[in-house]
Design a protein around this motif. Structure first.
Motif, short mmCIF file in Angstrom:
data_model
loop_
_atom_site.label_atom_id
_atom_site.label_comp_id
_atom_site.label_asym_id
_atom_site.label_seq_id
_atom_site.Cartn_x
_atom_site.Cartn_y
_atom_site.Cartn_z
N PRO A 271 0.77 -1.25 0.00
CA PRO A 271 0.04 0.01 -0.05
C PRO A 271 0.93 1.14 -0.11
CG PRO A 271 -0.91 -1.74 1.54
CD PRO A 271 0.31 -2.12 1.01
N GLY A 272 0.54 2.17 -0.88
CA GLY A 272 1.24 3.26 -0.95
C GLY A 272 2.16 3.46 -2.27
N GLY A 273 1.98 2.24 -3.01
CA GLY A 273 2.64 2.04 -4.13
C GLY A 273 4.10 2.00 -4.06
N THR A 274 4.57 1.35 -3.34
CA THR A 274 6.13 1.21 -2.91
C THR A 274 6.40 -0.36 -2.83
OG1 THR A 274 8.15 2.25 -1.99
CG2 THR A 274 6.25 1.65 -0.63
N VAL A 275 7.71 -0.42 -3.22
CA VAL A 275 8.27 -1.83 -3.23
C VAL A 275 8.52 -2.18 -1.86
CG1 VAL A 275 10.22 -3.41 -3.80
CG2 VAL A 275 9.64 -1.52 -5.38
N THR A 276 7.94 -3.33 -1.43
CA THR A 276 7.93 -3.88 -0.10
C THR A 276 9.25 -4.18 0.58
OG1 THR A 276 6.85 -5.45 1.56
CG2 THR A 276 7.51 -6.28 -0.59
N GLY A 277 9.30 -3.80 1.75
CA GLY A 277 10.45 -3.84 2.59
C GLY A 277 11.08 -5.32 2.50
N PRO A 278 10.46 -6.35 2.70
CA PRO A 278 10.83 -7.47 2.79
C PRO A 278 11.44 -8.15 1.25
CG PRO A 278 8.64 -7.71 3.75
CD PRO A 278 8.89 -6.22 3.29
N ALA A 279 10.90 -7.62 0.29
CA ALA A 279 11.62 -8.07 -1.07
C ALA A 279 12.97 -7.28 -1.10
CB ALA A 279 10.79 -7.36 -2.16
N LEU A 280 13.24 -5.80 -0.30
CA LEU A 280 14.41 -5.38 -0.44
C LEU A 280 15.45 -5.96 0.41
CD1 LEU A 280 13.00 -1.72 -0.49
CD2 LEU A 280 13.97 -2.95 -2.31
N PHE A 281 14.95 -6.37 1.61
CA PHE A 281 15.59 -7.05 2.57
C PHE A 281 16.24 -8.31 1.91
CE2 PHE A 281 16.77 -9.43 5.95
CZ PHE A 281 17.53 -8.41 6.95
N GLY A 282 15.29 -9.05 1.13
CA GLY A 282 15.66 -10.40 0.50
C GLY A 282 16.88 -10.19 -0.57
N LEU A 283 16.52 -9.13 -1.16
CA LEU A 283 17.67 -8.71 -2.34
C LEU A 283 18.92 -8.42 -1.62
CD1 LEU A 283 18.43 -8.13 -5.11
CD2 LEU A 283 17.52 -5.95 -4.98
N ALA A 284 18.96 -7.49 -0.51
CA ALA A 284 20.22 -7.05 0.09
C ALA A 284 20.94 -8.38 0.73
CB ALA A 284 19.80 -6.18 1.16
N ASP A 285 20.22 -9.30 1.13
CA ASP A 285 20.82 -10.35 1.95
C ASP A 285 21.45 -11.35 0.74
OD1 ASP A 285 21.38 -12.19 3.91
OD2 ASP A 285 19.46 -13.10 4.06
N VAL A 286 20.75 -11.54 -0.34
CA VAL A 286 21.39 -12.47 -1.42
C VAL A 286 22.57 -11.83 -1.91
CG1 VAL A 286 19.89 -12.20 -3.26
CG2 VAL A 286 20.71 -14.31 -2.75
N ALA A 287 22.58 -10.53 -1.90
CA ALA A 287 23.75 -9.62 -2.60
C ALA A 287 24.88 -9.84 -1.65
CB ALA A 287 23.23 -8.26 -2.76
N LEU A 288 24.65 -9.67 -0.31
CA LEU A 288 26.11 -10.12 0.46
C LEU A 288 26.40 -11.14 0.34
CD1 LEU A 288 27.96 -8.49 2.38
CD2 LEU A 288 26.44 -8.80 4.29
N TYR A 289 25.28 -12.28 0.43
CA TYR A 289 25.89 -13.50 0.29
C TYR A 289 26.72 -13.89 -1.16
CZ TYR A 289 24.85 -18.79 -0.07
OH TYR A 289 25.00 -20.08 -0.18
N GLY A 290 26.19 -13.20 -1.99
CA GLY A 290 26.78 -13.51 -3.40
C GLY A 290 28.51 -12.83 -3.21
N ALA A 291 28.28 -11.52 -2.58
CA ALA A 291 29.89 -10.85 -2.62
C ALA A 291 30.76 -11.57 -1.66
CB ALA A 291 29.64 -9.42 -1.68
N VAL A 292 30.24 -12.21 -0.32
CA VAL A 292 31.10 -13.10 0.35
C VAL A 292 31.60 -14.36 -0.34
CG1 VAL A 292 31.09 -14.63 2.53
CG2 VAL A 292 29.98 -12.24 2.22
N LEU A 293 30.77 -14.96 -0.96
CA LEU A 293 31.15 -15.97 -2.03
C LEU A 293 31.86 -15.89 -3.14
CD1 LEU A 293 27.79 -18.23 -2.41
CD2 LEU A 293 29.68 -18.23 -0.50
N SER A 294 32.14 -14.51 -3.67
CA SER A 294 32.86 -14.17 -4.57
C SER A 294 34.27 -14.17 -3.94
CB SER A 294 32.58 -12.68 -5.21
OG SER A 294 32.89 -11.75 -4.23
N LEU A 295 34.42 -14.10 -2.92
CA LEU A 295 35.98 -14.41 -2.35
C LEU A 295 36.34 -15.55 -1.78
CD1 LEU A 295 35.86 -10.88 -0.07
CD2 LEU A 295 37.23 -11.36 -2.24
#
Length: 148
Positions: free
Chosen positions: A50-74
């Motif tokens: 509601p309010g026409g914005t991307v939901t926080g849980p989707a943003l949080f999930g994206l951020a979490d998997v991004a850091l996972y990928g950055a760690v695995l890249s090392l």
């Protein structure tokens, strides 16, 4: 940007199969280097709250998997590396468009990795969220043999 210890295609497969909730978001690896990654999460109507914005849980999930990928890249494919803490600060309302995650590892130790992620609405210069997180890296252990 140095060379990644895991290929982009392998990382996308791992996200889809190993993290199926976020994998179902359609996240794509745009680039990956040693300690850095850029992901793109496509816009979907079911991400809108509601309010026409991307939901926080989707943003949080994206951020979490991004850091996972950055760690695995090392460290390479260590599937049991897990989030130990993560904090998200929402800076502005994301637009109804794809979201870009740019993650980097700031400190890599033997057991912990710490990094940050900036989330952007595609086509925008200002971030919609800043995220920091810590991943636990499992120690190298020989296989355990069970004795009867």
């Amino acid at each position: 940007m140095g060379e990644s210890a895991i290929a982009a295609a392998e990382l996308e497969t791992l996200i889809r199969e190993g993290v199926p909730l976020v994998g179902s978001y359609g996240v794509a690896v745009e680039s990956v280097g040693a300690g850095t990654i850029r992901l793109r999460m496509p816009y979907r109507e079911d991400f809108v709250r509601p309010g026409g914005t991307v939901t926080g849980p989707a943003l949080f999930g994206l951020a979490d998997v991004a850091l996972y990928g950055a760690v695995l890249s090392l460290i390479g494919r260590v599937e049991l590396a897990v989030t130990t803490s993560m904090t998200i600060n929402f800076l502005r309302r994301p637009g109804q468009r794809a979201v870009i995650a740019e993650a980097r590892v700031l400190k890599l130790g033997k057991r912990l990795a710490y990094g940050d992620i900036l989330l952007y609405s595609e086509g925008e210069d200002d971030p919609v969220a800043h995220v920091t997180g810590t991943y636990s890296i499992p120690p190298d252990r020989p296989p355990v043999t069970m004795l009867a």
